[in-house]
Design an enzyme around this catalytic site. Structure first.
Site, PDB file in Angstrom:
ATOM      1  N   PRO A 160      33.016  47.057  92.009  1.00 39.41           N
ATOM      2  CA  PRO A 160      33.113  47.821  90.763  1.00 39.41           C
ATOM      3  C   PRO A 160      31.754  48.044  90.106  1.00 39.41           C
ATOM      4  CG  PRO A 160      34.884  46.238  90.888  1.00 39.41           C
ATOM      5  CD  PRO A 160      33.992  45.957  92.063  1.00 39.41           C
ATOM      6  N   ASP A 161      31.531  49.259  89.660  1.00 42.35           N
ATOM      7  CA  ASP A 161      30.345  49.713  88.929  1.00 42.35           C
ATOM      8  C   ASP A 161      29.104  49.883  89.799  1.00 42.35           C
ATOM      9  OD1 ASP A 161      31.952  49.573  86.670  1.00 42.35           O
ATOM     10  OD2 ASP A 161      31.062  47.720  85.925  1.00 42.35           O
ATOM     11  N   ALA A 162      29.111  49.382  91.032  1.00 46.63           N
ATOM     12  CA  ALA A 162      27.885  49.402  91.829  1.00 46.63           C
ATOM     13  C   ALA A 162      27.378  50.817  92.069  1.00 46.63           C
ATOM     14  CB  ALA A 162      28.111  48.689  93.157  1.00 46.63           C
ATOM     15  N   GLN A 165      26.374  52.609  88.712  1.00 46.70           N
ATOM     16  CA  GLN A 165      25.113  52.092  88.147  1.00 46.70           C
ATOM     17  C   GLN A 165      23.934  52.242  89.106  1.00 46.70           C
ATOM     18  OE1 GLN A 165      26.115  48.012  87.125  1.00 46.70           O
ATOM     19  NE2 GLN A 165      26.496  48.569  84.994  1.00 46.70           N
ATOM     20  N   ASP A 196      34.455  51.782  94.822  1.00 47.49           N
ATOM     21  CA  ASP A 196      34.558  52.021  93.384  1.00 47.49           C
ATOM     22  C   ASP A 196      33.551  53.093  92.962  1.00 47.49           C
ATOM     23  OD1 ASP A 196      35.731  50.712  90.725  1.00 47.49           O
ATOM     24  OD2 ASP A 196      33.642  51.255  90.375  1.00 47.49           O
TER      25      ASP A 196
END
EC number: 3.2.1.-
Length: 327
Positions: A160-162, A165, A196
């Site tokens: 998640p978010d990798a 970001q 994700d």
């Protein structure tokens, strides 16, 4: 493109929900044996198991067992709903392998589909509330350790978010390479991997698609959206269809764990939110594969808005989410 189609609720779920309404849900043996979400019949390359697995080792499950009265009824909405099992850098290699094998083994033994969230990318969360991750030199080995514990064919939400970001902070190393490697290693072990890609309020559809194409879909099945966020299912699905159309029609999954009242613009323990739709596999003529509870409702986003550290149980907000649910 894979699909699964719905069928009626299983007898086990119907019985559990009836008891929940009466405030007298059966003891833990019933849930451990596999109280399920909506049943489905699998088609194509979808998981062979027809139900999502309810894990009786969650913090919500323990809180439900300890509760009474109205609180027990509310917490049952969370405790007896299938949720993801998160695996990260908080355990050593042997324990990590054991945790994965235990969770996926229990799901497989029940004839159901487990959901794993893999969360240890170097430079995780850019050092914010969920900061951490394994060292750059250790990531491939760590992923292989996770893969070595996989039993059956779980769904995996990858990092998640990798991707959202990507490039936002130092310490990320070869993040694209890490995600490619992780997708390959986990898929080789039997997992059904969804990368994700943030949420509908973060990247534009074209940018999300561009970043997903950096990883590619040689090993991953599709992509995941709204992990730990609050965007409505309708808005997320409209956004996801735009992304999917730009990545060859790839399928996606949506985290509906806390999106019942949509977003108020905050991401860290916002108040007034609600549990979203129950998890299920989906066949609706779109690229949507499943609605999942990836974030575990009642577990804090971090030390913000009065909450404890990330991942810790916060009963006050758990009860609020359950009380506000539209079901």
């Amino acid at each position: 493109m894979s699909r699964v189609r719905r069928r009626t609720r299983t007898a086990a779920l119907a019985a559990a929900l009836a008891l929940m309404t009466a405030g007298t849900i059966a003891a833990s043996q019933s849930a451990t044996a596999g109280v399920t979400s909506l049943g489905v019949t699998s088609l194509g390359a979808s998981p062979a198991a027809t139900d999502l697995y309810v894990d009786p080792t969650t913090q919500a499950y323990a809180a439900w067992q300890a509760a009474s009265g109205t609180n027990r009824d509310l917490l049952a909405k969370i405790a007896l709903t299938p949720q993801s099992y998160w695996i990260g850098d908080w355990a050593g290699a042997d324990q990590t392998r054991q945790q994965v094998a235990d969770y996926t083994g229990r799901a497989a033994a029940a004839g159901q589909t487990g959901v794993l969230t893999v969360y240890a990318i170097p430079g995780r969360d850019c050092g914010n509330h969920s900061g951490g991750g394994v060292p750059e030199s250790e990531y491939a080995r760590w992923v292989d350790t996770v893969a070595s514990g996989i039993v059956g064919n779980p769904v995996v939400v990858l990092e998640p978010d990798a991707l959202a970001q990507l490039g936002d902070c130092d310490g990320q190393g070869d993040r694209v390479g890490y995600l490619r490697y992780a997708a390959a290693s986990l898929a080789d072990a039997g997992a059904r991997v969804y990368i994700d890609a943030g949420h509908s309020g973060w990247l534009s559809p074209s940018e999300a698609a561009r970043r997903l194409q950096l990883i590619g879909f040689t090993d991953a099945v599709g992509f995941a959206l709204n992990t730990s966020n609050y965007q409505t299912t309708a808005n997320t699905q409209a956004y996801a269809e735009q992304v999917s159309s730009q990545v060859g029609g790839r399928p996606y999954v949506i985290d509906t764990s806390r999106n019942g009242n949509g977003s108020n613009g905050e991401w860290c323990n916002p108040r007034g939110r609600a549990l979203g739709e129950r998890p299920r596999f989906v066949e609706d003529g779109t690229a949507l594969d499943a609605l999942l509870w990836v974030k575990l409702p009642g577990e804090s986003d971090g030390a913000c808005n009065g909450g404890p550290a990330a991942g810790q149980w916060w009963q006050e907000i758990a009860l609020e989410l359950a009380a506000n649910a539209h079901w």
